[in-house]
Design a protein around this motif. Structure first.
Motif, PDB file in Angstrom:
ATOM      1  N   TYR A 212      -8.167  -7.349  -2.245  1.00  7.78           N
ATOM      2  CA  TYR A 212      -7.249  -6.696  -1.313  1.00  7.78           C
ATOM      3  C   TYR A 212      -6.563  -5.495  -1.990  1.00  7.78           C
ATOM      4  O   TYR A 212      -6.515  -4.393  -1.427  1.00  7.78           O
ATOM      5  CB  TYR A 212      -6.206  -7.694  -0.793  1.00  7.78           C
ATOM      6  N   ILE A 213      -6.035  -5.713  -3.193  1.00  2.00           N
ATOM      7  CA  ILE A 213      -5.355  -4.625  -3.919  1.00  2.00           C
ATOM      8  C   ILE A 213      -6.328  -3.481  -4.191  1.00  2.00           C
ATOM      9  O   ILE A 213      -5.995  -2.310  -4.020  1.00  2.00           O
ATOM     10  CB  ILE A 213      -4.726  -5.156  -5.230  1.00  2.00           C
TER      11      ILE A 213
ATOM     12  N   LYS B  24       1.294   4.020  -2.977  1.00  2.00           N
ATOM     13  CA  LYS B  24       1.018   5.420  -2.640  1.00  2.00           C
ATOM     14  C   LYS B  24       2.187   6.318  -3.049  1.00  2.00           C
ATOM     15  O   LYS B  24       1.979   7.416  -3.586  1.00  2.00           O
ATOM     16  CB  LYS B  24       0.738   5.547  -1.143  1.00  2.00           C
TER      17      LYS B  24
ATOM     18  N   SER C 282       0.822  -1.205   0.000  1.00  3.35           N
ATOM     19  CA  SER C 282       0.000   0.000   0.000  1.00  3.35           C
ATOM     20  C   SER C 282       0.860   1.261   0.000  1.00  3.35           C
ATOM     21  O   SER C 282       0.606   2.199  -0.771  1.00  3.35           O
ATOM     22  CB  SER C 282      -0.947   0.001   1.201  1.00  3.35           C
ATOM     23  N   SER C 283       1.890   1.290   0.834  1.00  2.00           N
ATOM     24  CA  SER C 283       2.744   2.480   0.889  1.00  2.00           C
ATOM     25  C   SER C 283       3.617   2.614  -0.358  1.00  2.00           C
ATOM     26  O   SER C 283       3.895   3.733  -0.799  1.00  2.00           O
ATOM     27  CB  SER C 283       3.599   2.483   2.160  1.00  2.00           C
TER      28      SER C 283
ATOM     29  N   PHE D 153      -7.286  -1.838  -0.517  1.00  2.00           N
ATOM     30  CA  PHE D 153      -6.257  -1.367   0.406  1.00  2.00           C
ATOM     31  C   PHE D 153      -5.068  -0.679  -0.256  1.00  2.00           C
ATOM     32  O   PHE D 153      -4.104  -0.334   0.426  1.00  2.00           O
ATOM     33  CB  PHE D 153      -5.772  -2.520   1.292  1.00  2.00           C
ATOM     34  N   THR D 154      -5.136  -0.481  -1.573  1.00  2.00           N
ATOM     35  CA  THR D 154      -4.090   0.286  -2.252  1.00  2.00           C
ATOM     36  C   THR D 154      -4.766   1.243  -3.231  1.00  2.00           C
ATOM     37  O   THR D 154      -5.967   1.154  -3.470  1.00  2.00           O
ATOM     38  CB  THR D 154      -3.095  -0.609  -3.036  1.00  2.00           C
ATOM     39  N   GLU D 155      -3.973   2.101  -3.811  1.00  2.00           N
ATOM     40  CA  GLU D 155      -4.457   3.019  -4.835  1.00  2.00           C
ATOM     41  C   GLU D 155      -4.063   2.554  -6.230  1.00  2.00           C
ATOM     42  O   GLU D 155      -4.066   3.338  -7.180  1.00  2.00           O
ATOM     43  CB  GLU D 155      -3.878   4.412  -4.582  1.00  2.00           C
TER      44      GLU D 155
END
Length: 188
Positions: free
Chosen positions: A78-79, A50, A46-47, A82-84
């Motif tokens: 999940y992707i 980001k 995630s980071s 919890f992520t962009e």
């Protein structure tokens, strides 16, 4: 109708493939617009995404290379949640389908090891949810030409592309784009 990924590849035919944090930094500093993330784990992805998004890039997560993610449909969810990330890459048809159903852009990766692999890829291409196919290694112009003639879906050539001649050869053979970890090629 041309997919949004096809339009992106038409505009940006060179893709940065980042295999570590240094690659992410180089991609962020470059004029490249699309980044394939080839590393990370379920805690860090995630980071990492980001960071790349903050640099104004279009980001794809290679699902098969993220530690802690399984080759199951839930990993695509999940992707998405919890992520962009803008999209995913996978060798697994079920993951590509799940991601497509979640409105993520999708790239299905094929390893062209022999004629049986080409035939297997052809069968997958007939019933695909992928927005693009990535063919590896990307330095096999004759095979790229054959694969690109089998489908209207864009072909991305990746793997072992080490110089401008490799990149141009892949593009001239019918690839819509190339992906490479070689940052000296990102500004072609």
């Amino acid at each position: 109708m041309q997919s949004s990924l096809a339009k992106i590849l038409e505009a940006y035919p060179v893709i940065a493939a980042a295999k570590d944090s240094a690659g992410v930094e180089l991609a962020c500093e470059s004029s490249i617009n699309v980044v394939f993330l080839l590393f990370g784990n379920i805690v860090s992805i995630s980071s990492i995404v980001k960071k790349v998004k903050s640099c104004g890039k279009i980001v794809f997560v290679h699902m098969d290379l993220i530690d802690g993610l399984d080759n199951k449909e839930i990993s695509a969810k999940y992707i998405k949640e919890f992520t962009e990330a803008d999209g995913i890459i996978s060798t697994k048809s079920n993951v590509v389908k799940a991601a497509s159903e979640l409105n993520l852009m999708t790239v299905q990766r094929f390893f062209m090891l022999d004629s049986m692999a080409v035939e297997k890829a052809k069968k997958h291409m007939e019933f695909t949810y992928a927005d693009a196919f990535e063919i590896l290694p990307g330095v096999i112009p004759k095979t790229i030409k054959k694969i690109s003639s089998m489908t209207n879906i864009p072909i991305i050539a990746g793997g072992l592309i080490v110089d401008k001649n490799d990149a141009y050869s892949a593009l001239e053979s019918g690839a819509a784009a190339i992906s490479t970890t070689n940052s000296s090629l990102w500004n072609l």
